[in-house]
Design a protein around this motif. Structure first.
Motif, PDB file in Angstrom:
ATOM      1  N   MET A  59     137.925 -16.176  71.614  1.00  0.00           N
ATOM      2  CA  MET A  59     136.880 -16.153  72.599  1.00  0.00           C
ATOM      3  C   MET A  59     136.644 -14.705  73.024  1.00  0.00           C
ATOM      4  SD  MET A  59     135.909 -19.246  73.313  1.00  0.00           S
ATOM      5  CE  MET A  59     136.366 -20.346  72.014  1.00  0.00           C
ATOM      6  N   ARG A  60     135.377 -14.327  73.038  1.00  0.00           N
ATOM      7  CA  ARG A  60     135.065 -12.938  73.389  1.00  0.00           C
ATOM      8  C   ARG A  60     134.153 -12.817  74.604  1.00  0.00           C
ATOM      9  NH1 ARG A  60     132.637  -9.864  68.990  1.00  0.00           N
ATOM     10  NH2 ARG A  60     131.390 -11.709  68.606  1.00  0.00           N
ATOM     11  N   GLY A  61     133.715 -13.965  75.153  1.00  0.00           N
ATOM     12  CA  GLY A  61     132.827 -13.936  76.303  1.00  0.00           C
ATOM     13  C   GLY A  61     133.282 -14.885  77.396  1.00  0.00           C
ATOM     14  N   LEU A  62     133.111 -14.457  78.637  1.00  0.00           N
ATOM     15  CA  LEU A  62     133.463 -15.261  79.802  1.00  0.00           C
ATOM     16  C   LEU A  62     132.231 -15.369  80.687  1.00  0.00           C
ATOM     17  CD1 LEU A  62     135.497 -16.696  81.660  1.00  0.00           C
ATOM     18  CD2 LEU A  62     136.150 -14.430  82.537  1.00  0.00           C
ATOM     19  N   VAL A  63     131.758 -16.602  80.892  1.00  0.00           N
ATOM     20  CA  VAL A  63     130.567 -16.871  81.687  1.00  0.00           C
ATOM     21  C   VAL A  63     130.998 -17.704  82.894  1.00  0.00           C
ATOM     22  CG1 VAL A  63     128.241 -17.854  81.676  1.00  0.00           C
ATOM     23  CG2 VAL A  63     129.195 -16.875  79.558  1.00  0.00           C
ATOM     24  N   LEU A  64     130.686 -17.216  84.088  1.00  0.00           N
ATOM     25  CA  LEU A  64     131.170 -17.865  85.297  1.00  0.00           C
ATOM     26  C   LEU A  64     130.045 -18.199  86.259  1.00  0.00           C
ATOM     27  CD1 LEU A  64     133.467 -15.032  85.167  1.00  0.00           C
ATOM     28  CD2 LEU A  64     134.603 -17.120  85.849  1.00  0.00           C
ATOM     29  N   ASP A  65     130.194 -19.346  86.913  1.00  0.00           N
ATOM     30  CA  ASP A  65     129.324 -19.734  88.006  1.00  0.00           C
ATOM     31  C   ASP A  65     129.719 -18.909  89.232  1.00  0.00           C
ATOM     32  OD1 ASP A  65     127.558 -21.396  89.624  1.00  0.00           O
ATOM     33  OD2 ASP A  65     129.369 -22.411  90.331  1.00  0.00           O
ATOM     34  N   PHE A  66     128.786 -18.711  90.138  1.00  0.00           N
ATOM     35  CA  PHE A  66     129.068 -17.941  91.350  1.00  0.00           C
ATOM     36  C   PHE A  66     129.723 -18.824  92.423  1.00  0.00           C
ATOM     37  CE2 PHE A  66     127.612 -16.540  95.590  1.00  0.00           C
ATOM     38  CZ  PHE A  66     128.335 -15.360  95.660  1.00  0.00           C
ATOM     39  N   GLY A  67     128.916 -19.650  93.080  1.00  0.00           N
ATOM     40  CA  GLY A  67     129.402 -20.455  94.202  1.00  0.00           C
ATOM     41  C   GLY A  67     130.382 -21.521  93.763  1.00  0.00           C
ATOM     42  N   GLY A  68     131.553 -21.535  94.381  1.00  0.00           N
ATOM     43  CA  GLY A  68     132.562 -22.536  94.041  1.00  0.00           C
ATOM     44  C   GLY A  68     133.545 -22.062  92.997  1.00  0.00           C
ATOM     45  N   VAL A  69     133.219 -20.995  92.290  1.00  0.00           N
ATOM     46  CA  VAL A  69     134.133 -20.441  91.283  1.00  0.00           C
ATOM     47  C   VAL A  69     134.521 -19.018  91.695  1.00  0.00           C
ATOM     48  CG1 VAL A  69     134.424 -19.778  88.856  1.00  0.00           C
ATOM     49  CG2 VAL A  69     133.234 -21.898  89.424  1.00  0.00           C
ATOM     50  N   LEU A  70     133.582 -18.110  91.611  1.00  0.00           N
ATOM     51  CA  LEU A  70     133.880 -16.722  91.960  1.00  0.00           C
ATOM     52  C   LEU A  70     134.124 -16.535  93.455  1.00  0.00           C
ATOM     53  CD1 LEU A  70     131.399 -14.902  89.592  1.00  0.00           C
ATOM     54  CD2 LEU A  70     133.903 -14.832  89.495  1.00  0.00           C
ATOM     55  N   THR A  71     133.713 -17.495  94.258  1.00  0.00           N
ATOM     56  CA  THR A  71     133.919 -17.403  95.707  1.00  0.00           C
ATOM     57  C   THR A  71     135.176 -18.141  96.178  1.00  0.00           C
ATOM     58  OG1 THR A  71     132.513 -19.343  96.050  1.00  0.00           O
ATOM     59  CG2 THR A  71     131.448 -17.174  96.154  1.00  0.00           C
ATOM     60  N   ASP A  72     135.874 -18.833  95.281  1.00  0.00           N
ATOM     61  CA  ASP A  72     137.043 -19.635  95.639  1.00  0.00           C
ATOM     62  C   ASP A  72     138.249 -18.733  95.919  1.00  0.00           C
ATOM     63  OD1 ASP A  72     139.103 -21.469  95.908  1.00  0.00           O
ATOM     64  OD2 ASP A  72     138.617 -22.575  94.080  1.00  0.00           O
ATOM     65  N   LEU A  73     138.733 -18.758  97.153  1.00  0.00           N
ATOM     66  CA  LEU A  73     139.900 -17.962  97.527  1.00  0.00           C
ATOM     67  C   LEU A  73     141.210 -18.621  97.130  1.00  0.00           C
ATOM     68  CD1 LEU A  73     138.784 -16.769 101.066  1.00  0.00           C
ATOM     69  CD2 LEU A  73     138.875 -15.422  98.961  1.00  0.00           C
ATOM     70  N   GLY A  74     141.162 -19.860  96.688  1.00  0.00           N
ATOM     71  CA  GLY A  74     142.391 -20.564  96.334  1.00  0.00           C
ATOM     72  C   GLY A  74     143.273 -20.747  97.552  1.00  0.00           C
ATOM     73  N   ASP A  75     144.574 -20.653  97.360  1.00  0.00           N
ATOM     74  CA  ASP A  75     145.523 -20.863  98.456  1.00  0.00           C
ATOM     75  C   ASP A  75     145.808 -19.592  99.245  1.00  0.00           C
ATOM     76  OD1 ASP A  75     145.774 -23.538  97.788  1.00  0.00           O
ATOM     77  OD2 ASP A  75     147.405 -23.142  96.373  1.00  0.00           O
ATOM     78  N   ASP A  76     145.464 -18.429  98.683  1.00  0.00           N
ATOM     79  CA  ASP A  76     145.775 -17.156  99.321  1.00  0.00           C
ATOM     80  C   ASP A  76     144.557 -16.620 100.069  1.00  0.00           C
ATOM     81  OD1 ASP A  76     146.690 -14.731 100.154  1.00  0.00           O
ATOM     82  OD2 ASP A  76     147.069 -13.923  98.152  1.00  0.00           O
ATOM     83  N   HIS A  77     144.434 -17.004 101.318  1.00  0.00           N
ATOM     84  CA  HIS A  77     143.274 -16.588 102.111  1.00  0.00           C
ATOM     85  C   HIS A  77     143.408 -15.164 102.642  1.00  0.00           C
ATOM     86  CE1 HIS A  77     141.380 -20.500 101.864  1.00  0.00           C
ATOM     87  NE2 HIS A  77     142.581 -21.018 102.023  1.00  0.00           N
ATOM     88  N   THR A  78     144.504 -14.488 102.286  1.00  0.00           N
ATOM     89  CA  THR A  78     144.680 -13.091 102.679  1.00  0.00           C
ATOM     90  C   THR A  78     144.367 -12.138 101.535  1.00  0.00           C
ATOM     91  OG1 THR A  78     147.022 -13.068 102.054  1.00  0.00           O
ATOM     92  CG2 THR A  78     146.486 -13.753 104.320  1.00  0.00           C
ATOM     93  N   ALA A  79     144.006 -12.664 100.368  1.00  0.00           N
ATOM     94  CA  ALA A  79     143.723 -11.822  99.205  1.00  0.00           C
ATOM     95  C   ALA A  79     142.536 -10.900  99.487  1.00  0.00           C
ATOM     96  CB  ALA A  79     143.426 -12.696  97.991  1.00  0.00           C
ATOM     97  N   ALA A  80     142.590  -9.717  98.901  1.00  0.00           N
ATOM     98  CA  ALA A  80     141.520  -8.735  99.081  1.00  0.00           C
ATOM     99  C   ALA A  80     140.207  -9.213  98.484  1.00  0.00           C
ATOM    100  CB  ALA A  80     141.928  -7.409  98.452  1.00  0.00           C
ATOM    101  N   GLU A  81     140.308 -10.028  97.439  1.00  0.00           N
ATOM    102  CA  GLU A  81     139.114 -10.577  96.797  1.00  0.00           C
ATOM    103  C   GLU A  81     139.471 -11.915  96.169  1.00  0.00           C
ATOM    104  OE1 GLU A  81     137.748  -7.910  93.761  1.00  0.00           O
ATOM    105  OE2 GLU A  81     139.591  -8.028  92.636  1.00  0.00           O
ATOM    106  N   PRO A  82     138.479 -12.750  95.889  1.00  0.00           N
ATOM    107  CA  PRO A  82     138.771 -14.039  95.245  1.00  0.00           C
ATOM    108  C   PRO A  82     139.497 -13.835  93.906  1.00  0.00           C
ATOM    109  CG  PRO A  82     136.518 -14.006  96.086  1.00  0.00           C
ATOM    110  CD  PRO A  82     137.050 -12.609  96.198  1.00  0.00           C
ATOM    111  N   PRO A  83     140.503 -14.651  93.612  1.00  0.00           N
ATOM    112  CA  PRO A  83     141.303 -14.476  92.399  1.00  0.00           C
ATOM    113  C   PRO A  83     140.496 -14.485  91.097  1.00  0.00           C
ATOM    114  CG  PRO A  83     142.373 -16.004  93.890  1.00  0.00           C
ATOM    115  CD  PRO A  83     141.023 -15.724  94.467  1.00  0.00           C
ATOM    116  N   LEU A  84     139.452 -15.294  91.015  1.00  0.00           N
ATOM    117  CA  LEU A  84     138.698 -15.324  89.764  1.00  0.00           C
ATOM    118  C   LEU A  84     137.809 -14.091  89.615  1.00  0.00           C
ATOM    119  CD1 LEU A  84     138.128 -19.122  89.595  1.00  0.00           C
ATOM    120  CD2 LEU A  84     139.289 -17.749  87.881  1.00  0.00           C
ATOM    121  N   LEU A  85     137.501 -13.449  90.699  1.00  0.00           N
ATOM    122  CA  LEU A  85     136.801 -12.170  90.624  1.00  0.00           C
ATOM    123  C   LEU A  85     137.748 -11.100  90.083  1.00  0.00           C
ATOM    124  CD1 LEU A  85     134.067 -10.865  91.244  1.00  0.00           C
ATOM    125  CD2 LEU A  85     134.995 -10.232  93.466  1.00  0.00           C
TER     126      LEU A  85
END
Length: 136
Positions: A1-27
């Motif tokens: 796989m050479r390409g990664l395509v991501l949705d914005f809302g609900g994916v790139l904005t998901d903080l997961g369990d760590d709400h103290t992270a500097a940025e969302p983990p998938l970002l």
């Protein structure tokens, strides 16, 4: 796989369990994937006025919004457009979305679909598919 395509809302904005992270983990994972040579795209059903948040411009080779191109997920043509703009065949791309219907649309277009349900499981699946480390 050479390409990664991501949705914005609900994916790139998901903080997961760590709400103290500097940025969302998938970002952060997108940044790491790009550093590892993976081409990246953001694909959103947003209108033509929406733009990625400031500071995200260098994370994506391609940004596609439904309002800009006149089609929306799960229409297979929008996934094919994302792959084309990345310069890759669809089967070389992984698509991540929190809505199963959109993941099925990507799979129908030839992409490998990942249904985002948790940050942890999505990161593990992406590391396997992309064959690069994404977590620090």
């Amino acid at each position: 796989m050479r390409g990664l395509v991501l949705d914005f809302g609900g994916v790139l904005t998901d903080l997961g369990d760590d709400h103290t992270a500097a940025e969302p983990p998938l970002l952060a994972a997108t940044r790491q994937a790009r550093h590892q040579g993976i081409l990246t795209a953001m694909l959103s059903n947003a209108d033509f006025l929406w733009r990625p948040p400031a500071g995200w411009e260098d994370l994506f080779d391609v940004v596609i919004t439904s309002g800009e191109v006149g089609m929306a997920k799960p229409d297979r043509r929008i996934y094919l457009l994302a792959a084309e703009r990345l310069g890759l065949p669809a089967h070389e791309c992984v698509f991540v979305d929190d809505l199963a219907v959109n993941v099925r649309g990507a799979a129908a277009a030839g992409m490998v679909g990942v249904h985002h349900q948790s940050v942890h499981s999505t990161l593990e699946e992406l590391e396997t598919l992309l064959q690069v480390p994404l977590q620090s």
